[in-house]
Structures are given as C-alpha cells and as structure tokens.
Design a protein around this motif. Sequence first.
Motif, short mmCIF file in Angstrom:
data_model
loop_
_atom_site.label_atom_id
_atom_site.label_comp_id
_atom_site.label_asym_id
_atom_site.label_seq_id
_atom_site.Cartn_x
_atom_site.Cartn_y
_atom_site.Cartn_z
N VAL A 1 0.84 -1.20 0.00
CA VAL A 1 0.00 0.00 0.00
C VAL A 1 0.87 1.25 0.00
CG1 VAL A 1 -1.68 1.36 1.31
CG2 VAL A 1 -1.96 -1.12 1.11
N LEU A 2 1.88 1.27 0.87
CA LEU A 2 2.72 2.46 0.99
C LEU A 2 3.58 2.68 -0.25
CD1 LEU A 2 3.88 2.17 4.71
CD2 LEU A 2 2.00 3.52 3.77
N SER A 3 4.14 1.60 -0.78
CA SER A 3 5.03 1.75 -1.94
C SER A 3 4.27 2.10 -3.21
CB SER A 3 5.84 0.46 -2.15
OG SER A 3 5.01 -0.62 -2.47
N LYS B 1 3.53 9.16 -2.37
CA LYS B 1 3.37 10.57 -2.01
C LYS B 1 2.30 10.77 -0.94
CE LYS B 1 6.37 11.82 -5.09
NZ LYS B 1 7.71 12.28 -4.64
N GLN B 2 1.62 9.69 -0.60
CA GLN B 2 0.47 9.79 0.30
C GLN B 2 0.85 9.34 1.72
OE1 GLN B 2 -2.99 7.94 -1.34
NE2 GLN B 2 -4.21 8.12 0.55
N TYR B 3 0.23 9.96 2.71
CA TYR B 3 0.39 9.56 4.10
C TYR B 3 -0.84 8.78 4.56
CZ TYR B 3 4.49 12.52 4.78
OH TYR B 3 5.75 13.07 4.70
N PHE B 4 -0.63 7.80 5.42
CA PHE B 4 -1.71 6.93 5.88
C PHE B 4 -1.70 6.84 7.41
CE2 PHE B 4 -0.75 5.55 1.61
CZ PHE B 4 -1.98 5.20 1.06
N LYS C 1 7.64 8.44 9.48
CA LYS C 1 6.46 8.89 10.21
C LYS C 1 6.49 10.41 10.36
CE LYS C 1 3.96 8.03 14.53
NZ LYS C 1 4.03 7.35 15.86
N GLU C 2 5.33 11.03 10.14
CA GLU C 2 5.23 12.48 10.29
C GLU C 2 3.84 12.82 10.81
OE1 GLU C 2 5.40 16.48 7.51
OE2 GLU C 2 6.65 14.77 6.95
N ASN C 3 3.79 13.47 11.97
CA ASN C 3 2.51 13.87 12.57
C ASN C 3 1.54 12.70 12.69
OD1 ASN C 3 3.36 16.58 12.73
ND2 ASN C 3 2.69 16.96 10.62
N SER C 4 2.06 11.58 13.19
CA SER C 4 1.26 10.36 13.44
C SER C 4 0.77 9.70 12.16
CB SER C 4 0.07 10.66 14.35
OG SER C 4 0.51 11.14 15.61
N TRP D 1 1.92 7.82 8.30
CA TRP D 1 3.01 6.97 7.81
C TRP D 1 3.14 7.08 6.29
CZ3 TRP D 1 5.75 4.39 11.58
CH2 TRP D 1 5.14 4.34 12.85
N GLN D 2 4.37 6.98 5.83
CA GLN D 2 4.65 7.07 4.39
C GLN D 2 5.82 6.16 4.06
OE1 GLN D 2 6.31 10.80 2.92
NE2 GLN D 2 4.96 10.76 1.14
N TYR D 3 5.81 5.70 2.84
CA TYR D 3 6.94 4.92 2.34
C TYR D 3 8.22 5.76 2.39
CZ TYR D 3 9.72 2.03 -0.89
OH TYR D 3 10.68 1.25 -1.44
N ASN D 4 9.31 5.15 2.78
CA ASN D 4 10.60 5.85 2.85
C ASN D 4 11.33 5.67 1.53
OD1 ASN D 4 12.98 7.06 3.50
ND2 ASN D 4 13.46 5.74 5.24
N ASP D 5 11.41 6.73 0.73
CA ASP D 5 12.04 6.63 -0.59
C ASP D 5 13.53 6.35 -0.50
OD1 ASP D 5 9.92 6.96 -2.40
OD2 ASP D 5 9.81 9.09 -1.87
#
Length: 296
Positions: free
Chosen positions: A230-232, A236-239, A279-282, A284-288
């Motif tokens: 899902v993340l990959s 560009k999206q946060y979940f 992680k940013e502001n609670s 989650w995003q894929y780490n490029d």
Amino acid sequence: MAAVIPAVTRISSRIIRVLGCNPGSMTLQGTNTYIVGTGKRRILIDTGDSDVPQYINHLRSVLNYEGIDLAHIFISHWHHDHIGGLTDILEEIREKNNNCSILEHCQVWKFPRAQDDLPKNVAVEHLKDGQEFSVEGATVRVVHTPGHTEDHIILHLLEDNAVFSGDCILGEGTAVFEDLYDYMNSLQNIANIQPNVIYPGHGNVIHNPLEKIQFYISHRIEREQQIMDVLSNNRKQYFSEHDLVKIIYVDISEKLVKAAEGNVNHHLLKLLKEEKVKKENSLWQYNDKNIYIKTC
C-alpha cells in the motif's frame, strides 16, 4: 462459527479444561483454564475473569468430584481474563480449607512484569525461564514467550510434549501482541519445541501445532508485505493505521478494528526501525531512501 466448547472437558488422563464462562470478541468462547496432573495435588493454569460465579461453580465441582486440591496456580500473563479470577479462586480455597493460610495449600506463580498490578493481599512468586515444576503425573517447564505481553509464558508439559500456549497461539484466528519482534521470536521458540499438541488460552485444542505456528509466522510476513505494498504504491500519500486497516483487512468487524489498528501499528514500528517507512505527525509514508525488494 466458533466451535462450542463445553464448560468442563476431560481432555486426557492428566488434563481437565474448565472454560472461564467469559465469551467475547477478544476471548472467543471464553478463557480456557486447565487442571493438570493425576494425583490429589494438581496444577491450575490461568484463572479466568473476575466475578464470574458460573466459572467458580464449575471449578469447585471439578475439585470436589475429583477429590483434589491445587498445589500451584500459574498465570500465563497479566491480562484480566487470565488473572482476574485469582482472588475468587483463592477465596474458594480458603473456605475449603477452613480459612487456613493459602500458602499452606497453594502457591501462585507468574513471570515478573515491569509494572505489575497484582491483586492486593495475594503472594505471587516470580517464575523464571526454564524453571520446572512437578506434581503427580505432570512435569511442566516454564518458557518465557514475550510479544503478546512482556510477561507472557507458555508451559511445556514434558510427559506429553504438549504446550499450554496462553494467548501466544489461539485455537481460532490470530493473536494480538505488544511487540512484534519479540512475538516472532517466541513463535519460533515454540516451533523449536516441536510440540505434539497445543492447548490454547482461547479456542479449541490445536492438533496440528507446527502447521498452526507456521501459519502465524507466514500471516505476519504477509501482513507486513500488504502494508508495504500500500505504501510503496502510494509513495506521495500519508496513511493512518485506520486507513491501512480499511484497505488491508477485508470485511473486518467494527469490534475488531481497534485491535487491527494496534497490530498494524506494531508492524509499522518494526518497519520504522528498519527504515522502510517514515512517520510524520502520526501518519506513515513509504521511505524513498529505502530500496525495498518485493518477495513472491
């Protein structure tokens, strides 16, 4: 539909299961407690919930019918549905033994926890990994299996090469956990025992233990792959954990959403340590920066 578990079941010549009579979405048919041994003095594994007279009545009936006493009570971990009934059981023992000191009749054992909130006025001895206890007809070895909780233990019944798994492995569905890394190691440690049978804290007897353990391990690996997919695929999206549960867990009951979010969070924390996500502001995003290779 979950299989029906009788209130009392004689599983073998040395094991009697007494159901905790506390069914629920997280406890399935209820908490399984086990009386182990063949002599007058036996072992009780787990104590069910507090204030469940039906359970205490069933336990009393078994003890009276069999003409037995409890030498030891082992608590698999601190959750209320495993330790909650302890004071009720000890009161029952006091009455049965004319209010004599509990320690003259029964010792209570549990693996220590950093912040243990134990019942007041109850003497609880600390278990150690590898410790062994014997009563007539049964020898059990303590195996510390953290993950579901930090203090979780299983008991290995040496005579039958059987494992009382507490909440580490369930008869139905999969277990929740506090620490995924520890939990995966504990599953492998149980697999290394190669038990013939598993008696879980919830659900029916597991007669295919190695297959069940491998399913648990594979399920966690699969869940991690689903999260990463899902993340990959949406870099560009946060979940949030809730977003991921809605995408990954198909047809999940609303009652189990919070538990699923907790499991996803543990996966994400593991992936964060591995620098596969950020992680940013609670959220989650894929780490490029991570080069993630999909596995088949």
